[in-house]
Design an enzyme around this catalytic site. Structure first.
Site, PDB file in Angstrom:
ATOM      1  N   THR A   1       0.835  -1.208   0.000  1.00  0.00           N
ATOM      2  CA  THR A   1       0.000   0.000   0.000  1.00  0.00           C
ATOM      3  C   THR A   1       0.860   1.244   0.000  1.00  0.00           C
ATOM      4  O   THR A   1       1.878   1.303   0.692  1.00  0.00           O
ATOM      5  CB  THR A   1      -0.871   0.048   1.270  1.00  0.00           C
ATOM      6  N   ASP A  32      -8.386  -1.731   4.899  1.00  0.00           N
ATOM      7  CA  ASP A  32      -8.725  -0.404   5.409  1.00  0.00           C
ATOM      8  C   ASP A  32      -8.522   0.704   4.382  1.00  0.00           C
ATOM      9  O   ASP A  32      -9.084   1.787   4.524  1.00  0.00           O
ATOM     10  CB  ASP A  32      -7.846  -0.096   6.626  1.00  0.00           C
ATOM     11  N   THR A  52      -0.881   2.264   7.298  1.00  0.00           N
ATOM     12  CA  THR A  52      -0.518   1.093   6.504  1.00  0.00           C
ATOM     13  C   THR A  52      -0.256  -0.081   7.436  1.00  0.00           C
ATOM     14  O   THR A  52       0.138   0.116   8.582  1.00  0.00           O
ATOM     15  CB  THR A  52       0.734   1.380   5.657  1.00  0.00           C
ATOM     16  N   GLY A  55      -4.810  -4.339   7.456  1.00  0.00           N
ATOM     17  CA  GLY A  55      -6.036  -3.600   7.226  1.00  0.00           C
ATOM     18  C   GLY A  55      -7.256  -4.198   7.886  1.00  0.00           C
ATOM     19  O   GLY A  55      -8.214  -3.480   8.201  1.00  0.00           O
TER      20      GLY A  55
END
Lengths: 138, 186
Positions: A1, A32, A52, A55
């Site tokens: 991410t 997330d 990060t 999630g």
């Protein structure tokens, strides 16, 4: 991410994320990253944050929202990030994740847990070039 | 002062930061433009295999993408989740922000929206991602995210069915371990 926060020359604040999620996730699983307040959050009057890590856990605690709200209460970006991370760790001691936090005046910080350390990348006029910075995890 | 403008991103993805900085500082564009450009850079470069096409295959070997962009001045949000067969996830999210009154579109419907907005439909799988997936299957599908099912998900691949006896015995306990790391993260 990747999670990114930015303030432009006019003082406008934005945040965003992009990810391909967790390896070998059950089909249909979403982390997330696309959830406001979880993967990232921005409030022009206060600042922004982007998280990060795991999630499935982070989306239960809205760490980006919590960090921004902590700054609204007067905390520094670094402390706001620690508050958000420690909230998760209090329930999930094995949590792996990190957060970058940016205040509307341009000050910034980061916090992490479950990693040896956390590196993030930043650029402003004072630095003059893209700089990778490291924080030790809580 | 010199603290603004500023761009920051998680992890040492320096090309993403540089492109966002070029957008916000040299091209005098907005914070939203910078965030979109920075995230797009990582989608194109497949940063650490955790962003963009060709990474993090799911149990079926498919790569799907999640992205979100938020305007802190208007509190407007655009997001896509489990986006299939479209590479430019953050730009599709920007289109959700700018061309709808919604906040999030998901799955095949997000794909249909993206196509209607002019984005190209193409596979997100690569030889590399398929190799990662094949190795996972050969490793008895380890690790995975199943609990309280049979056959034992810590030893065998699915398909799985609920194991009600285990569920009664163990309850719904929080995670005791994490498979997430600096190379596997949301």
């Amino acid at each position: 991410t990747i999670g990114m926060v930015a303030i432009d020359a006019a003082g406008r604040i934005a945040a965003g994320t992009s990810t391909n999620g967790a390896k070998f996730k059950i089909a249909g699983r979403v982390g997330d990253s696309p959830i406001p307040g979880a993967g990232a959050y921005a409030d022009g009057t206060v600042g922004a944050a982007a998280a990060t890590g795991d999630g499935d856990v982070m989306m239960r605690f809205l760490p980006s929202y919590l960090a921004v709200e902590e700054m609204r209460r007067g905390s520094s970006p670094s402390y706001a990030g620690e508050v958000a991370i420690k909230r998760i760790v209090s329930y999930y001691p094995e949590f792996v994740g990190a957060i970058v936090v940016l205040k509307s005046d341009g000050n910034y910080g980061a916090a992490c847990h479950g990693l040896p350390s956390f590196q993030f990348s930043v650029c402003n006029s004072q630095l003059g070039q893209v700089t990778v910075q490291t924080v030790e995890c809580v | 002062g010199s603290m603004i403008p500023v761009v920051i991103n998680t992890w040492p993805f320096t090309n993403a930061t540089q492109n966002a900085w070029n957008t916000i500082y040299f091209k005098k564009k907005s914070a939203l433009d910078a965030v979109e450009k920075g995230c797009t850079t990582c989608e194109y470069e497949q940063c650490d295999g955790t962003v963009g096409y060709g990474g993090s295959p799911d149990e079926n070997g498919e790569t799907t993408l999640d992205a979100m962009i938020m305007d802190g001045m208007t509190m407007n949000v655009g997001a896509v989740a489990a986006l299939r067969r479209v590479k430019s996830a953050i730009s599709v999210a920007r289109h959700v922000l700018e061309h709808t009154e919604h906040s999030m579109l998901v799955g095949d419907q997000a794909t249909a929206f993206a196509i209607s907005m002019g984005f190209k439909e193409e596979t997100l799988e690569t030889n590399a991602s398929q190799e990662i997936w094949e190795q996972w299957k050969e490793s008895s599908c380890q690790p995975n995210f199943w609990v309280n099912v049979k056959p034992d998900p810590t030893k065998f691949c699915g398909p799985y069915k609920p194991d009600t006896n285990i569920a009664r015995k163990q309850g719904n306990n929080p995670k005791q371990r994490s498979v997430f790391s600096d190379k596997n993260h949301d």
